[in-house]
Design an enzyme around this catalytic site. Structure first.
Site, PDB file in Angstrom:
ATOM      1  N   CYS A  76     -37.559 -30.132  51.882  1.00 42.97           N
ATOM      2  CA  CYS A  76     -38.738 -29.289  52.368  1.00 42.97           C
ATOM      3  C   CYS A  76     -39.028 -28.443  51.186  1.00 42.97           C
ATOM      4  O   CYS A  76     -39.960 -27.692  51.405  1.00 42.97           O
ATOM      5  CB  CYS A  76     -38.329 -28.683  53.668  1.00 42.97           C
ATOM      6  SG  CYS A  76     -37.650 -29.867  54.725  1.00 42.97           S
ATOM      7  N   HIS A  99     -43.791 -23.525  54.907  1.00 48.36           N
ATOM      8  CA  HIS A  99     -43.698 -25.317  55.087  1.00 48.36           C
ATOM      9  C   HIS A  99     -43.737 -25.454  56.538  1.00 48.36           C
ATOM     10  O   HIS A  99     -43.132 -24.797  57.592  1.00 48.36           O
ATOM     11  CB  HIS A  99     -42.041 -25.515  54.700  1.00 48.36           C
ATOM     12  CG  HIS A  99     -41.339 -26.782  55.219  1.00 48.36           C
ATOM     13  ND1 HIS A  99     -42.279 -27.980  54.810  1.00 48.36           N
ATOM     14  CD2 HIS A  99     -40.283 -26.893  55.832  1.00 48.36           C
ATOM     15  CE1 HIS A  99     -41.377 -28.692  55.809  1.00 48.36           C
ATOM     16  NE2 HIS A  99     -40.413 -28.201  56.072  1.00 48.36           N
ATOM     17  N   ASN A 107     -43.915 -32.889  60.268  1.00 48.15           N
ATOM     18  CA  ASN A 107     -43.271 -32.171  59.097  1.00 48.15           C
ATOM     19  C   ASN A 107     -43.212 -33.132  58.080  1.00 48.15           C
ATOM     20  O   ASN A 107     -42.546 -34.241  58.179  1.00 48.15           O
ATOM     21  CB  ASN A 107     -41.757 -31.928  59.672  1.00 48.15           C
ATOM     22  CG  ASN A 107     -40.913 -31.233  58.513  1.00 48.15           C
ATOM     23  OD1 ASN A 107     -41.231 -31.532  57.304  1.00 48.15           O
ATOM     24  ND2 ASN A 107     -39.734 -30.771  58.854  1.00 48.15           N
TER      25      ASN A 107
HETATM   26  N1  ACO Z   1     -37.611 -36.348  73.677  1.00 46.41           N
HETATM   27  C1  ACO Z   1     -37.190 -36.000  74.650  1.00 46.41           C
HETATM   28  N2  ACO Z   1     -35.922 -35.517  74.785  1.00 46.41           N
HETATM   29  C2  ACO Z   1     -35.236 -35.346  73.970  1.00 46.41           C
HETATM   30  C3  ACO Z   1     -35.704 -35.780  72.456  1.00 46.41           C
HETATM   31  C4  ACO Z   1     -37.060 -35.978  72.392  1.00 46.41           C
HETATM   32  N3  ACO Z   1     -37.533 -36.567  71.458  1.00 46.41           N
HETATM   33  N4  ACO Z   1     -34.622 -35.248  71.366  1.00 46.41           N
HETATM   34  C5  ACO Z   1     -33.570 -34.839  72.230  1.00 46.41           C
HETATM   35  N5  ACO Z   1     -34.133 -34.721  73.561  1.00 46.41           N
HETATM   36  C6  ACO Z   1     -33.246 -34.242  74.652  1.00 46.41           C
HETATM   37  C7  ACO Z   1     -31.705 -33.966  74.271  1.00 46.41           C
HETATM   38  O1  ACO Z   1     -31.090 -35.153  74.355  1.00 46.41           O
HETATM   39  C8  ACO Z   1     -31.054 -32.925  75.191  1.00 46.41           C
HETATM   40  O2  ACO Z   1     -30.892 -33.523  76.423  1.00 46.41           O
HETATM   41  P1  ACO Z   1     -29.655 -33.241  77.465  1.00 46.41           P
HETATM   42  O3  ACO Z   1     -29.825 -31.744  77.707  1.00 46.41           O
HETATM   43  O4  ACO Z   1     -29.762 -34.027  78.576  1.00 46.41           O
HETATM   44  O5  ACO Z   1     -28.487 -33.504  76.657  1.00 46.41           O
HETATM   45  C9  ACO Z   1     -32.659 -31.978  75.317  1.00 46.41           C
HETATM   46  O6  ACO Z   1     -33.388 -33.090  74.968  1.00 46.41           O
HETATM   47  C10 ACO Z   1     -32.334 -30.809  74.675  1.00 46.41           C
HETATM   48  O7  ACO Z   1     -32.029 -31.223  73.358  1.00 46.41           O
HETATM   49  P2  ACO Z   1     -31.691 -30.058  72.130  1.00 46.41           P
HETATM   50  O8  ACO Z   1     -31.258 -30.979  71.000  1.00 46.41           O
HETATM   51  O9  ACO Z   1     -30.831 -29.101  72.856  1.00 46.41           O
HETATM   52  O10 ACO Z   1     -33.220 -29.538  72.198  1.00 46.41           O
HETATM   53  P3  ACO Z   1     -33.650 -28.235  71.585  1.00 46.41           P
HETATM   54  O11 ACO Z   1     -34.379 -27.253  72.469  1.00 46.41           O
HETATM   55  O12 ACO Z   1     -32.505 -27.603  70.356  1.00 46.41           O
HETATM   56  O13 ACO Z   1     -34.784 -28.711  70.612  1.00 46.41           O
HETATM   57  C11 ACO Z   1     -35.450 -29.622  68.362  1.00 46.41           C
HETATM   58  C12 ACO Z   1     -34.431 -29.971  69.306  1.00 46.41           C
HETATM   59  C13 ACO Z   1     -36.903 -29.684  68.419  1.00 46.41           C
HETATM   60  C14 ACO Z   1     -34.930 -30.304  67.141  1.00 46.41           C
HETATM   61  C15 ACO Z   1     -34.934 -27.879  68.150  1.00 46.41           C
HETATM   62  O14 ACO Z   1     -33.836 -27.831  67.868  1.00 46.41           O
HETATM   63  C16 ACO Z   1     -35.707 -27.639  66.741  1.00 46.41           C
HETATM   64  O15 ACO Z   1     -36.734 -27.127  66.498  1.00 46.41           O
HETATM   65  N6  ACO Z   1     -34.828 -27.412  65.528  1.00 46.41           N
HETATM   66  C17 ACO Z   1     -35.169 -26.963  64.301  1.00 46.41           C
HETATM   67  C18 ACO Z   1     -35.125 -28.145  63.478  1.00 46.41           C
HETATM   68  C19 ACO Z   1     -36.448 -28.487  62.670  1.00 46.41           C
HETATM   69  O16 ACO Z   1     -37.438 -27.864  63.111  1.00 46.41           O
HETATM   70  N7  ACO Z   1     -36.247 -29.365  61.654  1.00 46.41           N
HETATM   71  C20 ACO Z   1     -37.268 -29.494  61.015  1.00 46.41           C
HETATM   72  C21 ACO Z   1     -37.056 -30.378  59.831  1.00 46.41           C
HETATM   73  S1  ACO Z   1     -36.192 -29.295  58.822  1.00 46.41           S
HETATM   74  C22 ACO Z   1     -37.189 -28.546  58.141  1.00 46.41           C
HETATM   75  O17 ACO Z   1     -38.094 -28.934  57.797  1.00 46.41           O
HETATM   76  C23 ACO Z   1     -36.552 -26.953  57.828  1.00 46.41           C
END
Ligand code: ACO
Length: 334
Positions: free
Chosen positions: A116, A261, A291
């Site tokens: 990234c 980014h 992304n």
């Molecule tokens: N659709 C539906 N449900 C989902 C999905 C999906 N695509 N993905 C995960 N879930 C479920 C999980 O299984 C979990 O279910 P459970 O509670 O029954 O176990 C629930 O949703 C919550 O999952 P979490 O992983 O806790 O969700 P969170 O609120 O943390 O969101 C996310 C996940 C969006 C990835 C978040 O952590 C985030 O934004 N992280 C930042 C990472 C990022 O932006 N990365 C980008 C790439 S890196 C970069 O470019 C810097």
């Protein structure tokens, strides 16, 4: 030593639009879940047989070359940032060089692997070569095809919904006006967190670099500790933006446009609030492209320029955080 400037930008996104509802047909997710967590409404996926990682970069490069008012033959160095190159080796920079016909001049072609943060690392490398006078027209490309390497099952849905395909490019030149151009760049990395956001296979360090087991146990797909990444990103983005401001004596309110980014709209929003910037001073387009890793900053930068959101004399800040972890910033007087 001459300052370096961005003389032209370009972008290319594949024509195939994939909405959140389209993804919900392939695995268990919903438009609501994706938009709420990431702001993403749709992304583009490449067309196999038409789009390639290098080829998309070339499309973006041709626009950047035209906007910079130079000819392809003027390019004397190529830097290519991607996390999913066309081949394991060679890198995609030589494929760009060949497609542009610059192989006849043996133009040096460098691939970088900082995910990234690839565009910021590439910009800083280009800046150094311009400052020393070694090169005069550097082509910098960020290009990504994610969709060929994503896990379209429930197991990979947290990562898969975030990423899209696309390419962006810039021409870096010496600035004639010493008050304009790239004022400062700042690069960082912390390998302690390497496996928190990674694709672990194929691996050169395994007895065989690609096996049926790797496919079966899904280690060919990206893994991400989403919450961990989120926490670091929200901390490191502001830190490295402040570093650039401190190095140049500017304050957050002096920034006319911040292009972060496009990791996640929630991350960009959190960074905007921490920096105390109004909404109109931050350009986001993750809603439409997802992304696109190394391509996200040049795609967003080009879009902001084309929309007239960046004008001559503006103070523009670019900032990135991503896998590695790596992070960095650049402050530019446009
Ligand atoms: N659709 C539906 N449900 C989902 C999905 C999906 N695509 N993905 C995960 N879930 C479920 C999980 O299984 C979990 O279910 P459970 O509670 O029954 O176990 C629930 O949703 C919550 O999952 P979490 O992983 O806790 O969700 P969170 O609120 O943390 O969101 C996310 C996940 C969006 C990835 C978040 O952590 C985030 O934004 N992280 C930042 C990472 C990022 O932006 N990365 C980008 C790439 S890196 C970069 O470019 C810097």
């Amino acid at each position: 030593m001459k300052r370096a400037k961005i003389a032209g930008t370009g972008s290319y996104v594949p024509e195939n639009v994939v909405t959140n509802d389209d993804l919900a047909k392939r695995f268990t997710t919903s438009d609501e879940w994706i938009q709420e967590r990431s702001g993403i409404r749709e992304r583009r996926y490449f067309t196999p047989g038409k789009d390639t990682v290098a080829g998309m970069g070339v499309q973006a490069a041709r626009i950047a070359i035209e906007r910079a008012g130079i000819e392809v033959e003027d390019i004397d160095f190529i830097i290519f940032a991607t996390l999913n190159p066309d081949y394991m080796f060679p890198g995609s920079a030589v494929l760009v060089q060949r497609e542009l016909g610059l192989n006849a001049k043996a133009v040096p072609s460098l691939d970088i692997r900082t995910q990234c943060t690839g565009f910021i690392y590439g910009l800083s490398i280009a800046e150094q070569f311009i400052k020393t006078g070694q090169y005069k027209n550097i082509l910098l490309i960020g290009s990504e095809i994610h969709s060929s390497g994503l896990d379209f099952s429930d197991a990979g849905r947290d990562v898969t919904v975030l990423f899209g395909d696309g390419a962006g490019a810039a021409i870096i030149q010496p600035s004639e006006d010493e008050n304009k151009g790239i004022l400062t760049t700042h690069l960082h990395a912390d390998g302690e967190h390497a496996e928190r956001l990674a694709v672990l296979a194929p691996s050169g360090s395994k007895p065989r670099h690609l096996t049926h087991e790797m496919i079966d146990d899904r280690s060919i797909y990206p893994v991400m500790n989403g919450r961990y990444v989120f926490k670091f990103a929200v901390e490191k983005f502001p830190e490295v933006i402040h570093e650039a401001l401190q190095a140049t004596g500017y304050k957050p309110e002096d920034i006319d446009m911040l292009i972060p980014h496009q990791a996640n709209l929630r991350i960009s929003e959190a960074v905007r609030k921490i920096m105390g910037l109004p909404e109109e001073k931050v350009h986001n387009n993750i809603q439409r492209y997802g992304n696109t890793t190394a391509a996200s900053i040049p795609i967003a930068l080009h879009e902001a320029i084309e929309m007239g959101k960046i004008k001559e004399g503006d103070l523009v800040c670019l900032a990135a955080f991503g896998s590695g972890f790596t992070w960095g910033s650049a402050l530019i007087r446009w």
